[in-house]
Design a protein around this motif. Structure first.
Motif, PDB file in Angstrom:
ATOM      1  N   MET A   1      49.918  26.124  71.280  1.00 30.36           N
ATOM      2  CA  MET A   1      49.390  26.692  70.198  1.00 30.36           C
ATOM      3  C   MET A   1      49.872  28.064  70.045  1.00 30.36           C
ATOM      4  SD  MET A   1      45.361  27.485  69.043  1.00 30.36           S
ATOM      5  CE  MET A   1      44.977  25.481  68.782  1.00 30.36           C
ATOM      6  N   LEU A   2      50.226  28.734  69.014  1.00 27.87           N
ATOM      7  CA  LEU A   2      50.602  30.122  68.989  1.00 27.87           C
ATOM      8  C   LEU A   2      49.745  30.936  69.229  1.00 27.87           C
ATOM      9  CD1 LEU A   2      52.218  29.921  65.395  1.00 27.87           C
ATOM     10  CD2 LEU A   2      53.320  29.733  67.586  1.00 27.87           C
ATOM     11  N   THR A   3      50.154  32.368  70.077  1.00 28.34           N
ATOM     12  CA  THR A   3      49.089  33.341  70.295  1.00 28.34           C
ATOM     13  C   THR A   3      49.158  34.412  68.931  1.00 28.34           C
ATOM     14  OG1 THR A   3      51.006  34.901  70.830  1.00 28.34           O
ATOM     15  CG2 THR A   3      49.957  33.394  72.581  1.00 28.34           C
ATOM     16  N   ASP A   4      48.402  35.236  68.754  1.00 22.97           N
ATOM     17  CA  ASP A   4      48.244  36.205  67.885  1.00 22.97           C
ATOM     18  C   ASP A   4      49.573  36.946  67.587  1.00 22.97           C
ATOM     19  OD1 ASP A   4      47.014  37.214  70.075  1.00 22.97           O
ATOM     20  OD2 ASP A   4      46.938  39.116  69.097  1.00 22.97           O
ATOM     21  N   VAL A   5      49.974  37.207  68.736  1.00 22.09           N
ATOM     22  CA  VAL A   5      51.505  38.116  68.553  1.00 22.09           C
ATOM     23  C   VAL A   5      52.692  37.122  68.097  1.00 22.09           C
ATOM     24  CG1 VAL A   5      53.351  39.070  70.021  1.00 22.09           C
ATOM     25  CG2 VAL A   5      50.809  39.492  70.671  1.00 22.09           C
ATOM     26  N   ASP A   6      52.610  35.967  68.400  1.00 22.06           N
ATOM     27  CA  ASP A   6      53.358  34.802  67.852  1.00 22.06           C
ATOM     28  C   ASP A   6      53.209  34.780  66.343  1.00 22.06           C
ATOM     29  OD1 ASP A   6      54.581  34.224  70.361  1.00 22.06           O
ATOM     30  OD2 ASP A   6      53.111  32.593  70.504  1.00 22.06           O
ATOM     31  N   LEU A   7      51.865  34.725  65.965  1.00 16.33           N
ATOM     32  CA  LEU A   7      51.740  34.688  64.502  1.00 16.33           C
ATOM     33  C   LEU A   7      52.242  35.820  63.609  1.00 16.33           C
ATOM     34  CD1 LEU A   7      49.840  33.110  62.087  1.00 16.33           C
ATOM     35  CD2 LEU A   7      48.318  34.718  62.511  1.00 16.33           C
ATOM     36  N   SER A 112      40.776  47.625  64.578  1.00 11.92           N
ATOM     37  CA  SER A 112      41.864  47.849  63.699  1.00 11.92           C
ATOM     38  C   SER A 112      42.746  46.839  63.876  1.00 11.92           C
ATOM     39  CB  SER A 112      42.641  49.242  63.900  1.00 11.92           C
ATOM     40  OG  SER A 112      41.536  50.369  63.658  1.00 11.92           O
ATOM     41  N   ILE A 113      42.936  46.657  65.159  1.00  9.36           N
ATOM     42  CA  ILE A 113      43.788  45.267  65.400  1.00  9.36           C
ATOM     43  C   ILE A 113      43.299  44.034  64.810  1.00  9.36           C
ATOM     44  CG2 ILE A 113      44.497  43.586  67.592  1.00  9.36           C
ATOM     45  CD1 ILE A 113      46.362  45.933  67.416  1.00  9.36           C
ATOM     46  N   GLU A 114      42.047  43.726  64.804  1.00  5.27           N
ATOM     47  CA  GLU A 114      41.386  42.682  64.234  1.00  5.27           C
ATOM     48  C   GLU A 114      41.365  42.715  62.716  1.00  5.27           C
ATOM     49  OE1 GLU A 114      37.312  42.836  65.542  1.00  5.27           O
ATOM     50  OE2 GLU A 114      37.913  42.608  67.653  1.00  5.27           O
ATOM     51  N   LYS A 115      41.320  44.012  62.162  1.00  7.59           N
ATOM     52  CA  LYS A 115      41.676  43.901  60.652  1.00  7.59           C
ATOM     53  C   LYS A 115      43.054  43.697  60.300  1.00  7.59           C
ATOM     54  CE  LYS A 115      38.599  48.123  60.282  1.00  7.59           C
ATOM     55  NZ  LYS A 115      38.362  49.411  59.857  1.00  7.59           N
ATOM     56  N   LEU A 116      44.065  44.014  60.970  1.00  7.39           N
ATOM     57  CA  LEU A 116      45.412  43.583  60.706  1.00  7.39           C
ATOM     58  C   LEU A 116      45.541  42.175  60.669  1.00  7.39           C
ATOM     59  CD1 LEU A 116      48.336  44.579  59.941  1.00  7.39           C
ATOM     60  CD2 LEU A 116      48.412  44.968  62.512  1.00  7.39           C
ATOM     61  N   LEU A 117      45.009  41.790  61.715  1.00  5.67           N
ATOM     62  CA  LEU A 117      45.295  40.339  62.083  1.00  5.67           C
ATOM     63  C   LEU A 117      44.554  39.376  60.883  1.00  5.67           C
ATOM     64  CD1 LEU A 117      46.562  38.551  63.906  1.00  5.67           C
ATOM     65  CD2 LEU A 117      44.224  38.144  65.288  1.00  5.67           C
ATOM     66  N   GLN A 134      47.719  27.367  63.185  1.00 10.23           N
ATOM     67  CA  GLN A 134      46.601  27.605  63.976  1.00 10.23           C
ATOM     68  C   GLN A 134      47.056  28.548  65.181  1.00 10.23           C
ATOM     69  OE1 GLN A 134      45.365  23.900  65.312  1.00 10.23           O
ATOM     70  NE2 GLN A 134      43.124  23.994  63.701  1.00 10.23           N
ATOM     71  N   TYR A 135      46.228  29.370  65.619  1.00  9.09           N
ATOM     72  CA  TYR A 135      46.660  30.272  66.590  1.00  9.09           C
ATOM     73  C   TYR A 135      45.378  30.726  67.462  1.00  9.09           C
ATOM     74  CZ  TYR A 135      44.823  34.396  64.317  1.00  9.09           C
ATOM     75  OH  TYR A 135      44.012  35.365  63.387  1.00  9.09           O
ATOM     76  N   LYS A 136      45.640  31.172  68.471  1.00 17.34           N
ATOM     77  CA  LYS A 136      44.593  31.799  69.380  1.00 17.34           C
ATOM     78  C   LYS A 136      44.572  33.268  69.525  1.00 17.34           C
ATOM     79  CE  LYS A 136      46.557  30.480  73.996  1.00 17.34           C
ATOM     80  NZ  LYS A 136      46.356  29.928  75.149  1.00 17.34           N
ATOM     81  N   PHE A 137      43.590  34.083  69.546  1.00 17.05           N
ATOM     82  CA  PHE A 137      43.785  35.340  69.888  1.00 17.05           C
ATOM     83  C   PHE A 137      43.600  35.639  71.558  1.00 17.05           C
ATOM     84  CE2 PHE A 137      42.016  39.649  70.599  1.00 17.05           C
ATOM     85  CZ  PHE A 137      42.921  40.364  69.765  1.00 17.05           C
TER      86      PHE A 137
END
Length: 472
Positions: A1-7, A112-117, A134-137
């Motif tokens: 599964m993708l990570t948040d950075v991958d997304l 802010s990281i969460e807002k941007l995501l 789908q991705y995981k943080f």
């Protein structure tokens, strides 16, 4: 599964790179994380504009977001989300001016990281044309601080030394803000060690190591010398360092040197032409204080149109002092037509960002409005207490004392009112004392009258305490 950075990288390779760096800084260098997120937001507006063939007239992030909204590239929800990220970046640049603690700054960077995501999720299909995968943080890590220290100490890397210095400086300025507030309130915690002085000295050490190889560090080294971070100021050497950094094109240094030419300093004679030149250069790099000082320069010269233009730019760039002064100019019609609604908007914006004069003005406006809601009255009280804590404002003490005594905040607190009036009297000038005296006598009379008829023990104790405060 993708990570948040991958997304985010799938969304945009450049934004994914920046997002990964910003996320890595959250725990150890939150200021840098917030500044990177603001830069990322700027790049995101470019990406959104490019997808719809929209062009911008300038670099101002506020204007860019509004242009995208007006061109219907983004909806109101996305517009608000972008403005929130812009505001977070402004707080990251000067957290001490927003009265943040180190813990609050870190929480802000995490949110802010969460807002941007969330924003990337909302825009993913619009920008990429593909469904959101789908991705995981992945949790924030604590390794970047160790890595920075290794690079700074063992490898002698100038950029790492500069970032370590900035982390220490930010922490020190926030400590200093809290220490001053505690000292002014005579809080028992003010007896703690003066932590900010030690932290500033450490910051200066790292700036001095990196200065010769990093012009941003050279600027910070100059500021440290001017203010004597290590306990001993050297203004002449500090101003020379600022000038060297400005010549290298560092926006903050250009802005500061322009300010020196505007008001004069140890080594710089007032020269309005040179002030304008340096401030203009910094303003073109979107340095908000430079924009504001250009406005001051033109205001002093009587060019209200130019003054309004630059102060407006600084306000839109998120500089709270400019927002406050723009509100005043709009209310008076200086350099523009009178616009009371716009004035109120910018006054609210400045107050929300912790500008003390704006907070006081907003509190007064709320208290003078018979239709103010309970939530607004609570906000007014909060603003007044912040102005008292950080600005030690006698007018704010008087205003809150009156509000507490008269029940304007949906409660009557005679002890709190008396304590504030006593504190105001201790700090007041002659004009303020003339205002306090009749209020003092009136409150004392009110307390004595109620004491005469009060029967409940708790009420009697409060009234006696208020009378004691007013009898000193």
């Amino acid at each position: 599964m993708l990570t948040d950075v991958d997304l985010v990288t799938q969304f945009s390779a450049e934004l994914g790179h920046d997002y990964g760096i910003a996320k890595s800084y959250v725990k150890d260098v939150p200021t840098q994380a917030l500044l990177l997120l603001r830069s990322l937001t700027h790049k995101l507006t470019d990406l959104l504009a490019e997808s719809k063939g929209v062009t911008f007239t300038g670099p101002n992030l506020y204007d860019r977001i509004e242009t995208l909204n007006n061109k219907r590239v983004i909806d109101v929800r996305i517009t608000r989300a972008l403005h929130r990220l812009r505001g977070d970046g402004n707080r990251g640049a000067h957290p001490e001016k927003y009265h943040l603690t180190a813990e609050q700054l870190q929480q802000l960077s995490e949110k802010s990281i969460e807002k941007l995501l969330k924003l990337i999720e909302s825009l993913f299909k619009q920008v990429t044309g593909e469904s959101l995968p789908q991705y995981k943080f992945e949790p924030f890590d604590l390794l970047v601080g160790r890595d920075l220290c290794y690079r700074a100490v063992m490898q002698g890397e100038a950029e790492a030394q500069y970032l370590v210095g900035m982390s220490l400086k930010t922490r020190a300025l926030m400590q200093q803000e809290q220490e001053l507030a505690l000292e002014a309130s005579n809080d028992e915690e003010s007896t703690q060690l003066n932590l900010s002085s030690d932290t500033l000295a450490k910051a200066q050490y790292w700036f001095s190591l990196a200065a010769a190889r990093n012009m941003n560090a050279m600027h910070e080294h100059g500021v440290a010398l001017i203010h004597g971070y290590n306990g001993e100021a050297d203004v002449v050497a500090g101003e020379r360092a600022i000038a060297l950094s400005a010549q290298a094109g560092v926006a903050n240094a250009m802005a500061l040197l322009g300010y020196f030419y505007l008001v004069g300093s140890e080594t710089v004679t007032i020269d309005l032409d040179k002030a304008q030149e340096h401030l203009q250069g910094a303003a073109e790099l979107e340095q908000s204080e430079a924009m504001a000082n250009l406005g001051v320069l033109f205001y002093q010269q009587g060019d209200l149109l130019q003054a309004n233009d630059f102060i407006s730019q600084a306000a839109k760039a998120g500089f709270p002092h400019a927002q406050y002064h723009l509100a005043l100019m709009l209310a008076k019609g200086e350099g523009t037509e009178i616009d009371l609604l716009a004035s109120e908007h910018w006054m609210k914006e400045a107050a929300e960002q912790g500008q003390l004069d704006a907070m006081f003005s907003r509190a007064q406006a709320i208290l003078n409005d018979d239709d103010s809601t309970s939530a607004e009255l609570a906000l007014a009280e909060s603003y007044l207490r912040e102005v008292i804590k950080y600005g030690h404002s006698v007018p704010a003490m008087i205003e809150l004392s009156i509000a507490l005594a008269d029940g304007m905040l949906n409660k009557i607190d005679v002890v709190g009112s008396a304590a504030l009036l006593k504190l105001a009297k201790e700090r007041a000038n002659s004009e303020e004392l003339a205002v306090i005296e009749p209020l003092w006598n009136s409150l004392l009379q009110q307390v004595e009258n109620v004491l005469f008829v009060a029967t409940k023990n708790e009420e009697l104790a409060a009234l006696e305490r208020a009378k004691e405060l007013l009898s000193d």
